[in-house]
Design a protein around this motif. Structure first.
Motif, PDB file in Angstrom:
ATOM      1  N   PHE A 322      19.052 160.518  43.724  1.00 16.12           N
ATOM      2  CA  PHE A 322      19.786 160.986  42.552  1.00 16.12           C
ATOM      3  C   PHE A 322      19.031 162.047  41.917  1.00 16.12           C
ATOM      4  O   PHE A 322      17.871 162.215  41.443  1.00 16.12           O
ATOM      5  N   PRO A 323      19.802 163.042  41.651  1.00 16.83           N
ATOM      6  CA  PRO A 323      19.398 164.578  41.016  1.00 16.83           C
ATOM      7  C   PRO A 323      19.317 164.303  39.645  1.00 16.83           C
ATOM      8  O   PRO A 323      20.182 164.655  38.703  1.00 16.83           O
ATOM      9  N   LEU A 324      18.150 163.646  39.319  1.00 16.59           N
ATOM     10  CA  LEU A 324      17.851 163.471  37.706  1.00 16.59           C
ATOM     11  C   LEU A 324      17.763 164.725  36.963  1.00 16.59           C
ATOM     12  O   LEU A 324      17.208 165.772  37.452  1.00 16.59           O
ATOM     13  N   SER A 325      18.311 164.850  35.906  1.00 15.05           N
ATOM     14  CA  SER A 325      18.075 165.733  34.974  1.00 15.05           C
ATOM     15  C   SER A 325      17.121 165.605  33.884  1.00 15.05           C
ATOM     16  O   SER A 325      16.329 164.250  33.971  1.00 15.05           O
ATOM     17  N   HIS A 326      16.907 166.296  32.875  1.00  9.71           N
ATOM     18  CA  HIS A 326      15.900 165.588  31.749  1.00  9.71           C
ATOM     19  C   HIS A 326      16.285 164.369  31.012  1.00  9.71           C
ATOM     20  O   HIS A 326      15.577 163.204  30.923  1.00  9.71           O
ATOM     21  N   HIS A 327      17.863 164.481  30.509  1.00  9.40           N
ATOM     22  CA  HIS A 327      18.447 162.980  30.225  1.00  9.40           C
ATOM     23  C   HIS A 327      19.537 162.805  30.983  1.00  9.40           C
ATOM     24  O   HIS A 327      20.167 163.552  31.334  1.00  9.40           O
ATOM     25  N   ASN A 328      19.546 161.362  31.288  1.00 10.92           N
ATOM     26  CA  ASN A 328      20.526 160.656  32.134  1.00 10.92           C
ATOM     27  C   ASN A 328      20.951 159.520  31.759  1.00 10.92           C
ATOM     28  O   ASN A 328      20.364 158.811  30.999  1.00 10.92           O
ATOM     29  N   VAL A 329      22.136 159.140  31.907  1.00 12.17           N
ATOM     30  CA  VAL A 329      22.864 157.964  31.320  1.00 12.17           C
ATOM     31  C   VAL A 329      23.458 157.269  32.501  1.00 12.17           C
ATOM     32  O   VAL A 329      24.409 158.197  33.124  1.00 12.17           O
ATOM     33  N   PHE A 330      23.198 156.129  32.890  1.00 10.15           N
ATOM     34  CA  PHE A 330      24.195 155.314  33.946  1.00 10.15           C
ATOM     35  C   PHE A 330      24.632 154.297  33.158  1.00 10.15           C
ATOM     36  O   PHE A 330      24.253 153.237  32.707  1.00 10.15           O
ATOM     37  N   PHE A 331      26.067 154.265  33.425  1.00  9.22           N
ATOM     38  CA  PHE A 331      26.972 153.260  32.569  1.00  9.22           C
ATOM     39  C   PHE A 331      27.290 151.969  33.431  1.00  9.22           C
ATOM     40  O   PHE A 331      27.498 152.114  34.458  1.00  9.22           O
ATOM     41  N   SER A 332      27.295 150.770  32.692  1.00 11.24           N
ATOM     42  CA  SER A 332      27.738 149.535  33.075  1.00 11.24           C
ATOM     43  C   SER A 332      29.209 149.670  33.186  1.00 11.24           C
ATOM     44  O   SER A 332      30.128 150.613  32.760  1.00 11.24           O
ATOM     45  N   THR A 352      24.035 149.279  30.227  1.00 17.78           N
ATOM     46  CA  THR A 352      23.717 150.796  30.411  1.00 17.78           C
ATOM     47  C   THR A 352      22.256 151.321  30.362  1.00 17.78           C
ATOM     48  O   THR A 352      21.724 150.843  29.458  1.00 17.78           O
ATOM     49  N   VAL A 353      22.218 152.105  31.067  1.00 13.30           N
ATOM     50  CA  VAL A 353      20.772 152.484  31.405  1.00 13.30           C
ATOM     51  C   VAL A 353      20.432 153.970  30.793  1.00 13.30           C
ATOM     52  O   VAL A 353      21.123 154.845  31.586  1.00 13.30           O
ATOM     53  N   TYR A 354      19.569 154.358  30.165  1.00 13.06           N
ATOM     54  CA  TYR A 354      19.201 155.687  29.784  1.00 13.06           C
ATOM     55  C   TYR A 354      17.798 156.085  30.491  1.00 13.06           C
ATOM     56  O   TYR A 354      16.788 155.139  30.215  1.00 13.06           O
ATOM     57  N   ILE A 355      17.748 157.123  31.266  1.00 10.50           N
ATOM     58  CA  ILE A 355      16.400 157.667  31.798  1.00 10.50           C
ATOM     59  C   ILE A 355      16.178 158.900  31.403  1.00 10.50           C
ATOM     60  O   ILE A 355      16.871 159.991  31.341  1.00 10.50           O
ATOM     61  N   CYS A 356      14.993 159.183  30.489  1.00 11.93           N
ATOM     62  CA  CYS A 356      14.410 160.452  30.035  1.00 11.93           C
ATOM     63  C   CYS A 356      13.354 160.697  31.406  1.00 11.93           C
ATOM     64  O   CYS A 356      12.471 160.016  31.619  1.00 11.93           O
ATOM     65  N   ALA A 357      13.691 161.609  32.179  1.00  8.75           N
ATOM     66  CA  ALA A 357      12.866 162.353  33.132  1.00  8.75           C
ATOM     67  C   ALA A 357      11.622 163.246  32.512  1.00  8.75           C
ATOM     68  O   ALA A 357      12.222 164.560  32.455  1.00  8.75           O
ATOM     69  N   GLN A 358      10.741 162.932  31.889  1.00  6.95           N
ATOM     70  CA  GLN A 358      10.026 163.892  31.005  1.00  6.95           C
ATOM     71  C   GLN A 358       9.274 164.945  31.643  1.00  6.95           C
ATOM     72  O   GLN A 358       9.305 166.120  30.988  1.00  6.95           O
ATOM     73  N   ASP A 359       9.291 165.028  32.870  1.00  2.91           N
ATOM     74  CA  ASP A 359       8.680 166.269  33.573  1.00  2.91           C
ATOM     75  C   ASP A 359       9.643 167.348  34.046  1.00  2.91           C
ATOM     76  O   ASP A 359       9.087 168.327  34.578  1.00  2.91           O
ATOM     77  N   ARG A 360      10.979 166.797  33.783  1.00  2.79           N
ATOM     78  CA  ARG A 360      11.982 167.719  34.495  1.00  2.79           C
ATOM     79  C   ARG A 360      12.777 168.412  33.311  1.00  2.79           C
ATOM     80  O   ARG A 360      12.627 167.851  32.501  1.00  2.79           O
ATOM     81  N   ASP A 361      12.858 169.756  33.731  1.00  2.95           N
ATOM     82  CA  ASP A 361      13.754 170.584  32.794  1.00  2.95           C
ATOM     83  C   ASP A 361      15.324 170.184  32.925  1.00  2.95           C
ATOM     84  O   ASP A 361      15.526 169.181  33.492  1.00  2.95           O
ATOM     85  N   ASP A 362      16.116 171.006  32.097  1.00  4.67           N
ATOM     86  CA  ASP A 362      17.381 170.464  31.935  1.00  4.67           C
ATOM     87  C   ASP A 362      18.049 170.666  33.365  1.00  4.67           C
ATOM     88  O   ASP A 362      19.244 170.398  33.501  1.00  4.67           O
TER      89      ASP A 362
END
Length: 522
Positions: A322-332, A352-362
């Motif tokens: 999955f192409p993560l951005s900095h802020h990502n939400v995966f809904f139930s 519902t899952v929130y992922i912050c990919a801290q090393d990625r830009d927007d």
């Protein structure tokens, strides 16, 4: 001439803001922090040697922080490197995917392609209403001292009487969103803003639509993560003369002759001061965590009034698919069931899952993964605030983790959670860090039209004791916590009427600082 001492208990955002503003005004400021570093909930977690943000991940309302630094004779840009984010967040429902952007037209186009032109039109109406609600409440509520509903109505009415009827205080956020969106996925997406203050979209007022406009005004990425903001505020305060003492938990707030007199540390050491800014949750004061004498300063909070907590994994992980951005939400699939479970004190079957990919830009570019191919992730699912009770069994946590990986896997994301580089924080973890909260991360839940008026204000019932932080007025979130620190300083300065009339107020223009002109428009 001896400077008057102020003690700040806790180096969270509210305490750091108060310390910097007071030190800049000549007070002898000592900050006492129970842990080894500043930030409070805006902490870093060592996960296999990687330092990962374990708390807030979104930086908004830059104008609040520009005003703080300006009031201290400094510039935010000299302390932090900030980059304007063009992609606000990436959202996924299995294979369905939708990005929202700082450019509203780009978001409209994305929504039209995702759900059709009628939903794009609904988004335009939603944005207009969110802006109107924010504008109505920004100065008279968020940037003002806590008042009654009558006072708020009066202040709003002086500006525009019609605003009294259009902030949706008596309709839930979920019902309000139904006026704009027919697609259940969009209703779910914008309903998630309730979780920014640890609340349910089925119980909180439609007023919380304003959070969408807060993000539309601008989201920034910080070099070094959100913890860099805590370090910047610490440095600002130190350069203005504040002293910080870490690993220095306060056991008691001393009260003599009906007013604050100082504190006693857990070591037994006593420090005198006639003014104390307490950056702990007000419930800790009410529960006697700071001694019996201070209990009457505030009212407490029952477990039923608590906001949500969370399970938070901080992991140095490899990802793919999955192409993560900095802020990502995966809904139930079933949003009502998710919040029904939370209300019943249970973990959602499918969260519902929130992922912050801290090393990625927007744009999703990995800026710091390094040769290992790993990146720093914060993964969060909502949980009930039961950290002072039996908590969850290992089996319940394992099932939640499996379901979390299942939800993200449906969208194509494969991620590792290596035991040596993964740390899980639970409601019990947060209760230990922030006592008397049960692990609630946002103070009181914003359920019902009157909830916001029940939050503790900066002034307490004991002279010389002031409150600041995300559990006090104006509410949860990093900029709100900073505003609370400014409110505490404003009241403290008023109580010290001998202060020079030529001295600038805690935040220029009070806490009605004009919005930053660099913010994105919506």
């Amino acid at each position: 001439m001896q400077r008057e001492r102020v003690i700040v208990i806790g180096a969270g955002v509210g305490g750091l803001t108060s310390a910097a503003l007071l030190a800049a005004r000549g007070f002898d400021v000592t900050v006492l922090e129970a842990t080894a570093a500043p930030g409070g909930k805006m902490r870093q977690v060592d996960s296999g040697g990687a330092q990962i943000d374990g708390g807030p991940t979104v930086f908004t309302m830059r104008d609040v922080f520009d005003a703080i630094f300006d009031s201290c004779g400094a510039s935010l840009d000299d302390y932090l490197t900030l980059t304007t984010s063009t992609t606000l967040a990436r959202h996924a429902w299995g294979n369905d995917r939708l990005d929202l952007f700082a450019d509203r037209t780009a978001s409209e186009d994305a929504i039209a392609a995702f759900a059709g032109p009628q939903e794009a039109a609904g988004y335009r109406r939603f944005c207009a209403e969110a802006k109107q609600i924010f504008t109505s409440l920004d100065k008279p509520f968020m940037r003002s001292q806590r008042g009654s509903p009558t006072r708020l109505a009066w202040e709003m009415g002086k500006v525009r009487f019609a605003d009294l009827l259009t902030t949706r205080p008596f309709q839930t956020l979920w019902a309000s969103l139904g006026d704009h969106f027919r697609d259940p996925r969009l209703r779910q997406l914008f309903g998630r803003y309730a979780t920014y203050c640890g609340s349910s979209p089925f119980l909180c007022p439609g007023t919380l639509m304003l959070i969408a406009h807060v993000e539309a005004r601008g989201v920034w990425l910080l070099d070094g993560g959100m913890h860099a903001l805590a370090r910047a505020l610490e440095r600002l305060a130190v350069e203005r003369g504040a002293q910080f003492r870490y690993n220095a938990p306060v056991a008691e707030i001393l009260v003599e002759h009906g007013r604050a007199a100082g504190v006693r540390l857990a070591t037994g050491e006593r420090l005198t001061a006639h003014s104390i800014v307490c950056n702990a949750d007000p419930s800790a004061i009410a529960d006697g965590r700071f001694g019996a004498a201070a209990r009457g300063a505030v009212t407490g909070m029952t477990p039923a009034q608590r906001s949500h907590s969370a399970l938070v994994w901080t992991a140095h992980s490899k990802t793919s698919g999955f192409p993560l951005s900095h802020h990502n939400v995966f809904f139930s699939d079933d949003y009502p069931a998710e919040f029904d479970a939370l209300a019943a004190g249970k973990l959602p079957s499918y969260p519902t899952v929130y992922i912050c990919a801290q090393d990625r830009d927007d744009q999703g570019v990995d800026r710091g993964g390094g040769p290992s191919g790993r990146e720093r992730l914060q993964i969060l699912v909502n949980a009930p605030a039961n950290g002072d009770g039996p908590g969850f069994t290992e089996a319940e946590i394992d099932q939640c983790q499996s379901r979390m990986l299942e939800i993200t896997g449906r969208a194509g994301l494969s991620l590792e959670l290596p035991p040596a580089a993964t740390v899980l924080s639970t409601p019990a973890t947060f209760e230990a860090l922030f006592p008397s909260t049960g692990g609630a991360l946002y103070g009181r839940a914003s359920h019902g039209w009157a909830a916001s008026f029940r939050r503790q204000g900066a002034r307490t019932l004991i002279p010389g004791i002031y409150c600041a932080g995300g559990s006090t007025h104006p509410g949860a979130g990093v900029p709100m916590a900073a505003l609370s620190g400014g409110h505490a300083v404003d009241i403290l300065l008023k109580d010290h009427g001998s202060m020079s009339r030529s001295m600038r107020t805690a935040m220029p223009g009070g806490i009605s600082t004009p919005a930053a002109t660099t913010a994105a428009s919506a």
